[in-house]
Write a protein that holds these residues in place. Sequence first.
Motif, PDB file in Angstrom:
ATOM      1  N   LEU A 174      11.930   2.517  -3.177  1.00  0.00           N
ATOM      2  CA  LEU A 174      11.051   1.573  -3.881  1.00  0.00           C
ATOM      3  C   LEU A 174      11.653   0.167  -3.855  1.00  0.00           C
ATOM      4  O   LEU A 174      10.947  -0.820  -3.626  1.00  0.00           O
ATOM      5  CB  LEU A 174      10.845   2.051  -5.316  1.00  0.00           C
ATOM      6  CG  LEU A 174       9.954   1.165  -6.197  1.00  0.00           C
ATOM      7  CD1 LEU A 174       8.554   1.050  -5.604  1.00  0.00           C
ATOM      8  CD2 LEU A 174       9.898   1.717  -7.624  1.00  0.00           C
ATOM      9  N   GLU A 175      12.973   0.105  -4.083  1.00  0.00           N
ATOM     10  CA  GLU A 175      13.640  -1.203  -4.059  1.00  0.00           C
ATOM     11  C   GLU A 175      13.533  -1.846  -2.683  1.00  0.00           C
ATOM     12  O   GLU A 175      13.292  -3.052  -2.562  1.00  0.00           O
ATOM     13  CB  GLU A 175      15.107  -1.034  -4.448  1.00  0.00           C
ATOM     14  CG  GLU A 175      15.872  -2.350  -4.470  1.00  0.00           C
ATOM     15  CD  GLU A 175      17.352  -2.157  -4.803  1.00  0.00           C
ATOM     16  OE1 GLU A 175      18.085  -3.163  -4.728  1.00  0.00           O
ATOM     17  OE2 GLU A 175      17.752  -1.021  -5.116  1.00  0.00           O
ATOM     18  N   THR A 176      13.700  -1.036  -1.616  1.00  0.00           N
ATOM     19  CA  THR A 176      13.607  -1.561  -0.244  1.00  0.00           C
ATOM     20  C   THR A 176      12.208  -2.110   0.032  1.00  0.00           C
ATOM     21  O   THR A 176      12.035  -3.211   0.593  1.00  0.00           O
ATOM     22  CB  THR A 176      13.959  -0.465   0.774  1.00  0.00           C
ATOM     23  OG1 THR A 176      15.288  -0.018   0.536  1.00  0.00           O
ATOM     24  CG2 THR A 176      13.836  -0.992   2.193  1.00  0.00           C
ATOM     25  N   HIS A 177      11.170  -1.334  -0.356  1.00  0.00           N
ATOM     26  CA  HIS A 177       9.805  -1.786  -0.136  1.00  0.00           C
ATOM     27  C   HIS A 177       9.507  -3.083  -0.885  1.00  0.00           C
ATOM     28  O   HIS A 177       8.921  -4.024  -0.328  1.00  0.00           O
ATOM     29  CB  HIS A 177       8.822  -0.699  -0.570  1.00  0.00           C
ATOM     30  CG  HIS A 177       8.807   0.501   0.333  1.00  0.00           C
ATOM     31  ND1 HIS A 177       9.640   0.630   1.420  1.00  0.00           N
ATOM     32  CD2 HIS A 177       8.023   1.632   0.309  1.00  0.00           C
ATOM     33  CE1 HIS A 177       9.402   1.776   2.024  1.00  0.00           C
ATOM     34  NE2 HIS A 177       8.428   2.414   1.362  1.00  0.00           N
TER      35      HIS A 177
ATOM     36  N   LEU B 255       8.415   8.123  -4.364  1.00  0.00           N
ATOM     37  CA  LEU B 255       9.454   7.276  -3.759  1.00  0.00           C
ATOM     38  C   LEU B 255      10.739   7.328  -4.567  1.00  0.00           C
ATOM     39  O   LEU B 255      10.717   7.259  -5.808  1.00  0.00           O
ATOM     40  CB  LEU B 255       8.976   5.819  -3.677  1.00  0.00           C
ATOM     41  CG  LEU B 255       7.942   5.477  -2.598  1.00  0.00           C
ATOM     42  CD1 LEU B 255       7.469   4.040  -2.750  1.00  0.00           C
ATOM     43  CD2 LEU B 255       8.533   5.673  -1.199  1.00  0.00           C
ATOM     44  N   ALA B 256      11.850   7.466  -3.853  1.00  0.00           N
ATOM     45  CA  ALA B 256      13.157   7.385  -4.506  1.00  0.00           C
ATOM     46  C   ALA B 256      13.404   5.942  -4.936  1.00  0.00           C
ATOM     47  O   ALA B 256      12.846   5.013  -4.357  1.00  0.00           O
ATOM     48  CB  ALA B 256      14.239   7.852  -3.540  1.00  0.00           C
TER      49      ALA B 256
ATOM     50  N   GLU C 277       0.828  -1.208   0.000  1.00  0.00           N
ATOM     51  CA  GLU C 277       0.000   0.000   0.000  1.00  0.00           C
ATOM     52  C   GLU C 277       0.865   1.261   0.000  1.00  0.00           C
ATOM     53  O   GLU C 277       0.521   2.275  -0.639  1.00  0.00           O
ATOM     54  CB  GLU C 277      -0.933  -0.008   1.212  1.00  0.00           C
ATOM     55  CG  GLU C 277      -2.054  -1.048   1.107  1.00  0.00           C
ATOM     56  CD  GLU C 277      -2.932  -1.069   2.343  1.00  0.00           C
ATOM     57  OE1 GLU C 277      -2.523  -0.469   3.367  1.00  0.00           O
ATOM     58  OE2 GLU C 277      -4.017  -1.681   2.298  1.00  0.00           O
ATOM     59  N   ALA C 278       2.003   1.198   0.693  1.00  0.00           N
ATOM     60  CA  ALA C 278       2.914   2.348   0.692  1.00  0.00           C
ATOM     61  C   ALA C 278       3.458   2.610  -0.706  1.00  0.00           C
ATOM     62  O   ALA C 278       3.596   3.764  -1.134  1.00  0.00           O
ATOM     63  CB  ALA C 278       4.053   2.104   1.680  1.00  0.00           C
ATOM     64  N   VAL C 279       3.766   1.544  -1.418  1.00  0.00           N
ATOM     65  CA  VAL C 279       4.263   1.701  -2.790  1.00  0.00           C
ATOM     66  C   VAL C 279       3.182   2.306  -3.678  1.00  0.00           C
ATOM     67  O   VAL C 279       3.437   3.232  -4.474  1.00  0.00           O
ATOM     68  CB  VAL C 279       4.728   0.341  -3.347  1.00  0.00           C
ATOM     69  CG1 VAL C 279       5.011   0.447  -4.847  1.00  0.00           C
ATOM     70  CG2 VAL C 279       5.981  -0.128  -2.613  1.00  0.00           C
ATOM     71  N   VAL C 280       1.952   1.784  -3.562  1.00  0.00           N
ATOM     72  CA  VAL C 280       0.851   2.278  -4.387  1.00  0.00           C
ATOM     73  C   VAL C 280       0.560   3.745  -4.087  1.00  0.00           C
ATOM     74  O   VAL C 280       0.376   4.575  -4.994  1.00  0.00           O
ATOM     75  CB  VAL C 280      -0.404   1.418  -4.165  1.00  0.00           C
ATOM     76  CG1 VAL C 280      -1.620   2.044  -4.863  1.00  0.00           C
ATOM     77  CG2 VAL C 280      -0.186   0.002  -4.674  1.00  0.00           C
ATOM     78  N   ASP C 281       0.516   4.100  -2.803  1.00  0.00           N
ATOM     79  CA  ASP C 281       0.157   5.469  -2.409  1.00  0.00           C
ATOM     80  C   ASP C 281       1.249   6.486  -2.731  1.00  0.00           C
ATOM     81  O   ASP C 281       0.964   7.675  -2.927  1.00  0.00           O
ATOM     82  CB  ASP C 281      -0.158   5.513  -0.905  1.00  0.00           C
ATOM     83  CG  ASP C 281      -1.409   4.709  -0.563  1.00  0.00           C
ATOM     84  OD1 ASP C 281      -2.221   4.460  -1.472  1.00  0.00           O
ATOM     85  OD2 ASP C 281      -1.573   4.326   0.617  1.00  0.00           O
ATOM     86  N   ASN C 282       2.511   6.023  -2.745  1.00  0.00           N
ATOM     87  CA  ASN C 282       3.620   6.973  -2.909  1.00  0.00           C
ATOM     88  C   ASN C 282       4.494   6.641  -4.115  1.00  0.00           C
ATOM     89  O   ASN C 282       5.694   6.960  -4.128  1.00  0.00           O
ATOM     90  CB  ASN C 282       4.484   6.984  -1.647  1.00  0.00           C
ATOM     91  CG  ASN C 282       3.677   7.323  -0.404  1.00  0.00           C
ATOM     92  OD1 ASN C 282       3.325   8.480  -0.169  1.00  0.00           O
ATOM     93  ND2 ASN C 282       3.383   6.308   0.397  1.00  0.00           N
ATOM     94  N   LEU C 283       3.904   6.011  -5.096  1.00  0.00           N
ATOM     95  CA  LEU C 283       4.705   5.536  -6.226  1.00  0.00           C
ATOM     96  C   LEU C 283       5.425   6.686  -6.939  1.00  0.00           C
ATOM     97  O   LEU C 283       6.582   6.561  -7.341  1.00  0.00           O
ATOM     98  CB  LEU C 283       3.796   4.788  -7.219  1.00  0.00           C
ATOM     99  CG  LEU C 283       4.507   4.105  -8.387  1.00  0.00           C
ATOM    100  CD1 LEU C 283       5.524   3.088  -7.892  1.00  0.00           C
ATOM    101  CD2 LEU C 283       3.490   3.435  -9.303  1.00  0.00           C
TER     102      LEU C 283
END
Length: 215
Positions: A176-179, A171-172, A162-168
């Motif tokens: 993004l790679e960490t998530h 995100l640096a 959800e963090a990836v979707v909300d902040n795509l």
Amino acid sequence: PRVLIAEDDYLVSEMVKGLLSEMGYAVAGVASTGQEALSMTQQLQPDVVLMDIRMPDMDGIEATRLITQRYPTPVVMLTAYETPELVQASSEAGAGAFLVKPPNAAEIQRTVTIAMARCADLRKLRVLNAELQARNEELDAFAHTVAHDLKDLLARIVGFAEAVVDNLGTLAPHELETHLRTISQGGRKMGEIIDALLLLAGVHKIEVAVAPLNM
């Protein structure tokens, strides 16, 4: 076998005692009330109890029920008459066999043998039930632990997805790679747990070759 006679009629008690002696049985004691039968069973630990149904202060059915619960001992019910109601009540209390008065040697030997065999079976059944209950409790605890672990992993996967979707768009690349790496690791871990559960579910069907292991 050592026999405890629980009978309030003196003449019947003496007759049964004589028959037992002639047959080679040892008379551990004689009780004239239900309460005496209970305490003497605890103290003398006989191999079998011949229990009259109608006795003072506590009837034979109640005494049998308490003996079965507290000091599991085979019980043969002594009765002047045998009715379906008495048979059912006595069986539910734990009696292993019935002996109609006046008894004879062959009937005593038959009912004592039946009662002792039934009591042995009941003891084995109690042990198996206790083992089954313990295993079920262990399985419940294990299932709770596994469910907790899977729920934690799933929460991490959903949270980072959800963090990836909300902040795509913000995100640096390294974030993004960490998530994504966290999501991937969580998914693999869940797969390992599920594989282990499937193995556990099928392991009782597997024939295991037992061999020494060099530790």
